[in-house]
Design a protein around this motif. Structure first.
Motif, PDB file in Angstrom:
ATOM      1  N   LEU A  47       0.917  -1.144  -0.106  1.00 11.55           N
ATOM      2  CA  LEU A  47       0.175   0.181  -0.022  1.00 11.55           C
ATOM      3  C   LEU A  47       0.671   1.052   0.012  1.00 11.55           C
ATOM      4  N   LEU A  48       1.899   1.282   0.855  1.00  7.64           N
ATOM      5  CA  LEU A  48       2.733   2.473   0.803  1.00  7.64           C
ATOM      6  C   LEU A  48       3.591   2.542  -0.344  1.00  7.64           C
ATOM      7  N   PHE A  49       4.044   1.601  -0.931  1.00  6.06           N
ATOM      8  CA  PHE A  49       4.803   1.644  -2.135  1.00  6.06           C
ATOM      9  C   PHE A  49       3.818   2.351  -3.324  1.00  6.06           C
ATOM     10  N   LEU A  50       2.622   1.641  -3.433  1.00 10.52           N
ATOM     11  CA  LEU A  50       1.606   2.052  -4.427  1.00 10.52           C
ATOM     12  C   LEU A  50       1.483   3.592  -4.258  1.00 10.52           C
ATOM     13  N   ALA A  51       1.041   4.023  -2.977  1.00 11.55           N
ATOM     14  CA  ALA A  51       0.659   5.189  -2.814  1.00 11.55           C
ATOM     15  C   ALA A  51       1.725   6.268  -2.981  1.00 11.55           C
ATOM     16  N   ALA A  52       2.920   5.757  -2.759  1.00 14.67           N
ATOM     17  CA  ALA A  52       4.105   6.656  -3.254  1.00 14.67           C
ATOM     18  C   ALA A  52       4.111   6.724  -4.877  1.00 14.67           C
ATOM     19  N   TYR A  87      -5.392  17.755  -2.467  1.00 15.07           N
ATOM     20  CA  TYR A  87      -5.345  17.432  -4.114  1.00 15.07           C
ATOM     21  C   TYR A  87      -5.451  16.078  -4.023  1.00 15.07           C
ATOM     22  N   MET A  88      -5.158  15.211  -3.216  1.00 16.01           N
ATOM     23  CA  MET A  88      -5.024  13.686  -3.533  1.00 16.01           C
ATOM     24  C   MET A  88      -5.941  12.943  -2.522  1.00 16.01           C
ATOM     25  N   PRO A  89      -6.965  13.131  -1.976  1.00 15.57           N
ATOM     26  CA  PRO A  89      -7.597  12.821  -0.901  1.00 15.57           C
ATOM     27  C   PRO A  89      -7.578  11.200  -0.658  1.00 15.57           C
ATOM     28  N   ILE A  90      -7.678  10.577  -1.706  1.00 16.72           N
ATOM     29  CA  ILE A  90      -7.740   9.190  -1.576  1.00 16.72           C
ATOM     30  C   ILE A  90      -6.308   8.524  -1.402  1.00 16.72           C
ATOM     31  N   SER A 134      -2.508   6.537   2.453  1.00 17.67           N
ATOM     32  CA  SER A 134      -0.967   6.537   2.895  1.00 17.67           C
ATOM     33  C   SER A 134      -1.206   6.569   4.300  1.00 17.67           C
ATOM     34  N   LEU A 135      -1.959   7.395   4.995  1.00 10.73           N
ATOM     35  CA  LEU A 135      -2.154   7.644   6.534  1.00 10.73           C
ATOM     36  C   LEU A 135      -2.321   6.141   6.964  1.00 10.73           C
ATOM     37  N   ILE A 136      -3.429   5.208   6.471  1.00 10.09           N
ATOM     38  CA  ILE A 136      -3.566   4.045   7.030  1.00 10.09           C
ATOM     39  C   ILE A 136      -2.379   3.143   6.831  1.00 10.09           C
ATOM     40  N   LYS A 190      -0.687  22.416 -10.276  1.00 15.57           N
ATOM     41  CA  LYS A 190      -1.264  21.784  -9.223  1.00 15.57           C
ATOM     42  C   LYS A 190      -1.456  20.265  -9.376  1.00 15.57           C
ATOM     43  N   PRO A 191      -0.955  19.407  -7.999  1.00 11.21           N
ATOM     44  CA  PRO A 191      -1.348  18.130  -8.434  1.00 11.21           C
ATOM     45  C   PRO A 191      -2.655  17.584  -8.412  1.00 11.21           C
ATOM     46  N   HIS A 192      -2.522  16.517  -8.746  1.00 11.82           N
ATOM     47  CA  HIS A 192      -3.970  15.644  -8.996  1.00 11.82           C
ATOM     48  C   HIS A 192      -4.253  14.305  -8.607  1.00 11.82           C
ATOM     49  N   GLU A 193      -5.398  13.943  -8.321  1.00 15.96           N
ATOM     50  CA  GLU A 193      -5.674  12.725  -7.827  1.00 15.96           C
ATOM     51  C   GLU A 193      -5.444  11.892  -8.953  1.00 15.96           C
ATOM     52  N   SER A 194      -4.813  10.433  -8.741  1.00 16.15           N
ATOM     53  CA  SER A 194      -4.618   9.297  -9.804  1.00 16.15           C
ATOM     54  C   SER A 194      -5.820   8.912 -10.208  1.00 16.15           C
ATOM     55  N   PRO A 195      -5.837   8.127 -11.517  1.00 17.61           N
ATOM     56  CA  PRO A 195      -7.144   7.601 -11.924  1.00 17.61           C
ATOM     57  C   PRO A 195      -7.639   6.382 -11.063  1.00 17.61           C
ATOM     58  N   TRP A 196      -8.819   5.982 -11.225  1.00 15.81           N
ATOM     59  CA  TRP A 196      -9.298   4.828 -10.556  1.00 15.81           C
ATOM     60  C   TRP A 196      -8.568   3.583 -10.744  1.00 15.81           C
TER      61      TRP A 196
END
Length: 693
Positions: free
Chosen positions: A352-357, A379-382, A387-389, A503-509
């Motif tokens: 999870l941490l690697f993929l979040a990175a 900018y990247m809530p998900i 990442s916090l989890i 600005k940063p953006h959230e990644s696709p689904w």
């Protein structure tokens, strides 16, 4: 379908996907390449779930699929051992691999080697499954080397980039050192037991417990020698000190393989192997002490290196090294089930941490330097919440999965009666504070505080060479593989970092969905699995623990349920150490960022040592690499030029020339010279004859 066919289909499915994407990727195109490989890994995961249910119903399997070779009385077979340890590893490998396959669609969409990458990760999944499902040392070694080969291909995936080539060569060579010890250990097993079958070796282990090495002048127990040699192999694969140096550099590969190989699968192969060999390790306290000390050094000192990293992926890489050290410490404490339990929980939250990175890197337009981030939460809530989890699980927050496994390791070491256990217990406790500090340093620098993006090109012209993402190589890779996708449109916008005003953006689904699915077990799997895996009978038939090693039994007496364990943690020392690490990190990087800089200046020698990774790379380059080059130059100048070319080749030519120069005067061509020589010869022969008569 019979169960044996089901077992065979689990590794065969990803192999089919790898062949399809690898050999027929151009014909299939991008979409069908990822569809087929993802489908095949999903099939492997579904069959693994089915096998898990069958094993939980009491059905296990240990048998040969076919005989590969017979020499003398030794049979080399391909076979499967399906028990609860195996099926747990199968579920972890296939689930994490499935998440990585889905994630790759979004992460590698611009890459010209798209089909090749899917082929490699499917081939890696096949190799890892063959390793964990093996029932003999020969097949174990096949899977061991196969995952090493595919990791070499994946780390150097962008082979036009010199740093990637250096990294994959480094990984390959360092693993060869460990694998040499591993191979010697397997050879010693064959010499002592006369077989490579797990069940036969374990059954006969007691008969050879007192056997000594038949070497004059050396008093060494053969079981101890086997265990240490096998563990040297684990030190390479699982990146234990001093064979750890390859793993941080392997971040040169694409982020999906960091999650697959360097979090959940390949690096845990050594942990799995030692747990599988528990009947052998339980006969040697010397080997267990060796394992525990190596694990403690790795857990503590690799954690220190995570504090000074600026590359987001390298922070996660050093945390992987540290957590692998924790697993190894548990193995040394004879708490094999605890080590495997942490292996499982770690696989989820570290993937999870690697993929979040990687998701952060996508949002930052391929910039990995944390000094160019900050304030990404809005900018990247998900990505932020997942990442916090992952970070909370990593530091052992009560009721998260990492808490149950990590605290169990610390408790097991504290209860161990090995001579080194006291010092190791202190080391792993210090590691709790260090882990919390560098984990939340990364979290705060990336998601909170001042927004530093858009300033990268002004503020950090000279920052680390590693400050940019995997995608830095995409443009070069495109040139190298121009023919790979004539029908595909590839973006050439490969600048690093956000331009001013962006600005940063959230990644696709396809990127965020695996994050969410990995976040669920990162929270819940520890709570669910601790009782059956550690204190139930889950590993009874798969792991053997001597009656002299009672740490796990004592832990069982103190265990009163997952909820009670979580509530009790709030008064325990590890919890307060972790909390202190988080608060120190928050104060240093959110409130007083001048303090870390002042500490850096005040203790520049220590900081430089950490920046240089304890000078291991410099020593290896000087002693091993330069030494090998120096030896090669000496052998060339003395061996080739002087000895072979000078003395043997040119010397023999000179000698023949001198001899022929003398002899040719005898061949004058005059008959009277030859007649005179004949008369002289007859005279000499007659003189000799008369002399002896």
């Amino acid at each position: 379908m019979s169960m044996q066919s089901t077992y065979l289909m689990v590794p065969a499915a990803p192999l089919i996907g790898a062949i399809a994407a690898g050999l027929f990727g151009k014909v299939l195109g991008r979409v069908w390449s990822h569809r087929i490989t993802i489908l095949m890994v999903a099939v492997a995961f579904g069959l693994s779930v089915s096998i898990f249910n069958d094993v939980m119903a009491g059905h296990t399997f240990n048998g040969s699929v076919y005989t590969w070779m017979t020499t003398g009385d030794t049979r080399f077979e391909v076979g499967f051992l399906i028990d609860r340890l195996t099926v747990m590893m199968m579920l972890v490998v296939t689930f994490v691999s499935l998440m990585v396959h889905i994630y790759t669609i979004g992460y590698m969409q611009e890459d010209p080697g798209y089909q090749r990458f899917f082929s490699y990760i499917s081939l890696f999944t096949f190799s890892m499954l063959m390793l964990v499902m093996s029932n003999n040392f020969m097949q174990l070694f096949f899977g061991w080397e196969a995952v090493g080969l595919v990791s070499y291909l994946l780390i150097g995936f962008w082979f036009t980039r010199p740093t990637a080539i250096y990294a994959n060569l480094k990984a390959f060579l360092v693993n060869r050192v460990g694998d040499f010890g591993f191979l010697l250990g397997i050879g010693l097993v064959l010499m002592v037991f006369g077989t490579l079958d797990y069940a036969s070796v374990f059954a006969a282990a007691g008969q050879h417990a007192a056997d000594m090495a038949p070497i004059p002048g050396i008093s060494a127990n053969l079981i101890t020698a086997i265990c240490i040699l096998l563990f040297i192999g684990a030190m390479g694969k699982s990146a234990q000190f001093p064979l750890h140096v390859w793993l941080p550099d392997s971040m040169e590969g694409p982020t999906p393989i960091s999650a697959l190989i360097h979090a959940a699968t390949m690096v845990t192969a050594g942990i799995f192997m030692v747990a599988r060999m528990s009947p052998l390790y339980e006969m040697s306290e010397a080997a267990l002490s060796f394992v525990m000390v190596i694990g403690a050094i790795t857990a503590l000192f690799m954690g220190f290196l995570g504090i000074v990293q600026h590359d987001i992926k390298r922070v996660v890489a050093y945390s992987t090294l540290s957590q692998l050290g924790y697993m190894t410490v548990a193995l040394g404490a004879s708490a094999y089930s605890v080590a495997v339990f942490h292996l499982m929980t770690h696989a989820f939250f570290k993937a999870l941490l690697f993929l979040a990175a990687g998701s952060v890197i996508i949002g930052m337009h391929h910039d990995q330097d944390m000094r160019n981030m900050g304030g990404l939460k809005k900018y990247m809530p998900i990505t932020w919440i997942t990442s916090l989890i992952g970070s909370l699980a990593l530091i052992g927050t009560p009721f998260f999965s990492g808490f149950y496994s990590k605290d169990s390791i610390i408790e097991a070491v504290g209860l161990s009666h090995l001579p080194v256990a006291g010092v190791v217990h202190v080391a792993v406790l210090i590691g709790v504070f260090v882990t919390a500090f560098y984990s939340f340093r990364m979290y705060f620098l990336v998601f909170h505080g001042e927004e530093r993006f858009g300033k990268a090109h002004d503020d950090h012209h000279a920052h680390d060479a590693h400050g940019h993402d995997d995608h830095a190589a995409h443009a070069d890779a495109h040139d190298a593989h121009d023919g790979d996708h004539d029908d595909e449109e590839v973006s050439h916008d490969h600048h690093h970092g956000l331009a001013p005003g962006q600005k940063p953006h959230e990644s696709p689904w396809v990127v965020t969905l695996p994050l969410v699915l990995l976040a669920i077990p990162s929270v819940a799997i520890g709570f669910i699995a601790i009782e059956p895996m550690l204190f139930g009978h889950y590993f009874t038939d798969a792991i053997f623990i001597s009656e002299h090693h009672e740490a796990l039994h004592e832990m069982h007496e103190e265990f009163h349920g997952a909820v009670a364990m979580g509530l009790h943690a709030f008064t325990s020392l590890p919890f307060w150490l972790a909390l202190a690490g988080v608060l120190t990190s928050w104060f240093f990087y959110m409130k007083r960022p001048d303090i870390p800089e002042a500490i850096k200046q005040r203790f520049s020698c220590i900081h430089n040592m950490l920046e240089e990774k304890y000078f291991f790379d410099r020593f290896n380059d000087w002693f091993f690499a330069s030494g090998a080059r120096g030896a090669s130059r000496f052998l060339w100048r003395f061996g080739d030029v002087r000895l072979i070319d000078g003395l043997v080749v040119n010397g023999s030519a000179w000698l023949v020339g001198r001899v022929s120069g003398v002899v040719r005067h005898v061949q004058s061509g005059y008959i009277y010279h030859y007649a005179f020589a004949m008369i002289t010869g007859v005279f000499v022969l007659l003189t000799i004859r008369n002399w002896f008569e």
